[in-house]
Motif scaffolding. Structure first.
Motif, PDB file in Angstrom:
ATOM      1  N   MET A 178      10.031   9.046  -8.595  1.00 52.62           N
ATOM      2  CA  MET A 178      11.319   8.785  -7.951  1.00 52.62           C
ATOM      3  C   MET A 178      11.337   9.421  -6.571  1.00 52.62           C
ATOM      4  N   ILE A 179      11.910   8.708  -5.608  1.00 50.76           N
ATOM      5  CA  ILE A 179      11.976   9.246  -4.256  1.00 50.76           C
ATOM      6  C   ILE A 179      12.960  10.415  -4.193  1.00 50.76           C
ATOM      7  N   LYS A 180      12.728  11.314  -3.242  1.00 45.78           N
ATOM      8  CA  LYS A 180      13.574  12.492  -3.092  1.00 45.78           C
ATOM      9  C   LYS A 180      14.267  12.447  -1.737  1.00 45.78           C
ATOM     10  N   ILE A 181      15.591  12.538  -1.751  1.00 46.79           N
ATOM     11  CA  ILE A 181      16.403  12.407  -0.546  1.00 46.79           C
ATOM     12  C   ILE A 181      17.192  13.685  -0.293  1.00 46.79           C
ATOM     13  N   LEU A 182      17.190  14.132   0.963  1.00 42.84           N
ATOM     14  CA  LEU A 182      18.059  15.227   1.386  1.00 42.84           C
ATOM     15  C   LEU A 182      19.256  14.626   2.111  1.00 42.84           C
ATOM     16  N   LEU A 183      20.450  14.881   1.596  1.00 40.30           N
ATOM     17  CA  LEU A 183      21.687  14.378   2.187  1.00 40.30           C
ATOM     18  C   LEU A 183      22.401  15.535   2.871  1.00 40.30           C
ATOM     19  N   VAL A 184      22.489  15.478   4.197  1.00 39.34           N
ATOM     20  CA  VAL A 184      23.173  16.515   4.971  1.00 39.34           C
ATOM     21  C   VAL A 184      24.450  15.885   5.513  1.00 39.34           C
ATOM     22  N   GLU A 185      25.549  16.127   4.823  1.00 41.30           N
ATOM     23  CA  GLU A 185      26.788  15.395   5.096  1.00 41.30           C
ATOM     24  C   GLU A 185      27.988  16.274   4.772  1.00 41.30           C
ATOM     25  N   ASP A 186      28.892  16.431   5.742  1.00 40.70           N
ATOM     26  CA  ASP A 186      30.063  17.294   5.572  1.00 40.70           C
ATOM     27  C   ASP A 186      31.335  16.503   5.286  1.00 40.70           C
ATOM     28  N   ASP A 187      31.292  15.174   5.440  1.00 41.52           N
ATOM     29  CA  ASP A 187      32.461  14.328   5.225  1.00 41.52           C
ATOM     30  C   ASP A 187      32.617  14.067   3.730  1.00 41.52           C
ATOM     31  N   LEU A 188      33.456  14.852   3.047  1.00 44.21           N
ATOM     32  CA  LEU A 188      33.567  14.766   1.595  1.00 44.21           C
ATOM     33  C   LEU A 188      34.073  13.411   1.127  1.00 44.21           C
ATOM     34  N   SER A 189      34.918  12.762   1.926  1.00 45.93           N
ATOM     35  CA  SER A 189      35.452  11.453   1.533  1.00 45.93           C
ATOM     36  C   SER A 189      34.347  10.419   1.440  1.00 45.93           C
ATOM     37  N   LEU A 190      33.277  10.615   2.202  1.00 49.06           N
ATOM     38  CA  LEU A 190      32.147   9.698   2.169  1.00 49.06           C
ATOM     39  C   LEU A 190      31.025  10.218   1.296  1.00 49.06           C
ATOM     40  N   MET A 221      11.823  23.977   3.920  1.00 47.17           N
ATOM     41  CA  MET A 221      11.285  24.665   2.756  1.00 47.17           C
ATOM     42  C   MET A 221      10.848  23.722   1.632  1.00 47.17           C
ATOM     43  N   ASN A 222      11.349  22.484   1.634  1.00 46.05           N
ATOM     44  CA  ASN A 222      11.039  21.551   0.551  1.00 46.05           C
ATOM     45  C   ASN A 222      10.559  20.223   1.115  1.00 46.05           C
ATOM     46  N   ILE A 223       9.855  19.479   0.276  1.00 44.71           N
ATOM     47  CA  ILE A 223       9.317  18.185   0.696  1.00 44.71           C
ATOM     48  C   ILE A 223      10.271  17.077   0.261  1.00 44.71           C
ATOM     49  N   TYR A 224      10.736  16.294   1.225  1.00 45.09           N
ATOM     50  CA  TYR A 224      11.604  15.156   0.949  1.00 45.09           C
ATOM     51  C   TYR A 224      10.963  13.879   1.486  1.00 45.09           C
ATOM     52  N   ASP A 225      11.339  12.753   0.883  1.00 43.77           N
ATOM     53  CA  ASP A 225      10.829  11.467   1.358  1.00 43.77           C
ATOM     54  C   ASP A 225      11.638  10.959   2.541  1.00 43.77           C
ATOM     55  N   ILE A 226      12.916  11.350   2.581  1.00 39.17           N
ATOM     56  CA  ILE A 226      13.776  10.915   3.683  1.00 39.17           C
ATOM     57  C   ILE A 226      14.956  11.878   3.792  1.00 39.17           C
ATOM     58  N   ILE A 227      15.466  12.037   5.015  1.00 42.53           N
ATOM     59  CA  ILE A 227      16.640  12.878   5.268  1.00 42.53           C
ATOM     60  C   ILE A 227      17.752  12.001   5.825  1.00 42.53           C
ATOM     61  N   LEU A 228      18.928  12.064   5.203  1.00 44.69           N
ATOM     62  CA  LEU A 228      20.129  11.379   5.697  1.00 44.69           C
ATOM     63  C   LEU A 228      20.984  12.434   6.387  1.00 44.69           C
ATOM     64  N   LEU A 229      21.169  12.280   7.675  1.00 43.73           N
ATOM     65  CA  LEU A 229      21.737  13.353   8.494  1.00 43.73           C
ATOM     66  C   LEU A 229      22.983  12.921   9.243  1.00 43.73           C
ATOM     67  N   ASP A 230      24.108  13.597   8.960  1.00 43.83           N
ATOM     68  CA  ASP A 230      25.326  13.390   9.742  1.00 43.83           C
ATOM     69  C   ASP A 230      25.184  14.171  11.050  1.00 43.83           C
ATOM     70  N   LEU A 231      25.941  13.807  12.043  1.00 40.57           N
ATOM     71  CA  LEU A 231      25.873  14.517  13.328  1.00 40.57           C
ATOM     72  C   LEU A 231      26.927  15.598  13.456  1.00 40.57           C
ATOM     73  N   MET A 232      28.137  15.320  12.962  1.00 40.50           N
ATOM     74  CA  MET A 232      29.233  16.273  13.119  1.00 40.50           C
ATOM     75  C   MET A 232      29.263  17.225  11.927  1.00 40.50           C
ATOM     76  N   LEU A 233      28.460  18.297  12.044  1.00 38.70           N
ATOM     77  CA  LEU A 233      28.284  19.271  10.969  1.00 38.70           C
ATOM     78  C   LEU A 233      28.711  20.656  11.434  1.00 38.70           C
ATOM     79  N   PRO A 234      29.174  21.524  10.524  1.00 41.01           N
ATOM     80  CA  PRO A 234      29.425  22.917  10.894  1.00 41.01           C
ATOM     81  C   PRO A 234      28.116  23.672  11.094  1.00 41.01           C
ATOM     82  N   GLU A 235      28.195  24.819  11.737  1.00 41.99           N
ATOM     83  CA  GLU A 235      27.047  25.689  12.038  1.00 41.99           C
ATOM     84  C   GLU A 235      26.145  25.066  13.105  1.00 41.99           C
TER      85      GLU A 235
END
Length: 223
Positions: free
Chosen positions: A1-13, A42-56
């Protein structure tokens, strides 16, 4: 199974996206740029889904640091920032694709599959199994129940496949109609109910029918 990192702060989405991705991937979700950067390093992912408007750290900063550290994981930016300048900047610093909100979940999946195919990490998806008995082969459009062929052709097959690719997602009748029949169809949205009835009869006794729920005045959902 593919491994995805989701970096997303918009909880509604993010909740709906996370639930959708879980149908076909192992998903890890973080909610700010620092966490996203740490996870991607630190970890190996197949793809990263990245939002732009993030804290920090914002998404641009995360992406730039990842590429500077030679992290080559494909990155799909998904954001409400739709200006050409933002898109160009994203690609210039190393984004592989750019998807603006709002978007259909099936479009997101198509973008993910295209990136995985390009990177050589896409698993064989020609066979889709549901439950213990139902198998759909997308290479030859053949459907079997307990190994026995079932004649499901044309729009019926398209409808079945659409549900299997969108498990746990509420599909309004209008969306199904637009996707399967098209905006310029000379029929009406009521055709969806007709074909749903046909599909249920042909797949009677399967877990697909047991788990396919009608949402009154809304549409359908396959659990």
């Amino acid at each position: 199974m593919i491994k995805i990192l989701l970096v997303e702060d918009d909880l509604s989405l993010s909740n709906s996206v996370y639930d959708f991705l879980e149908n076909f991937a192992d998903v890890v979700q973080v909610f700010d740029g620092d966490e996203g950067l740490y996870e991607a390093e630190m970890n190996i992912y197949d793809i990263i889904l990245l939002d732009l408007m993030l804290p920090e750290k914002n998404g641009f900063e995360v992406l730039a640091e990842l590429r500077a550290k030679d992290v080559k994981t494909p990155v799909l930016i998904m954001t409400a920032k739709e200006s050409l300048d933002d898109k160009m900047h994203g690609f210039e610093i190393g984004a592989d694709d750019y998807l603006t909100k709002p978007f259909y979940l099936d479009e997101l999946k198509a973008r993910i599959q295209a990136l995985l195919k390009r990177s050589g990490k896409l698993e064989d998806t020609s066979t889709i199994k549901y439950g213990e008995t139902l198998v759909v082969n997308t290479a030859n459009n053949q459907v079997t129940i307990s190994g026995k062929p079932v004649e499901i052709l044309g729009k019926e097959f398209d409808l079945l496949l659409y549900f299997l690719q969108n498990r746990n997602v509420i599909l309004p009748k209008e969306q199904i109609f637009d996707r399967i029949w098209g905006f310029d169809s000379d029929t009406t949205v009521t055709v969806v109910e007709v074909y749903m009835s046909k599909l249920r009869k042909k797949l009677k006794g399967t877990e697909f029918v047991e788990n396919l729920a009608t949402l009154r005045n809304v549409g359908y959902i396959l659990r």
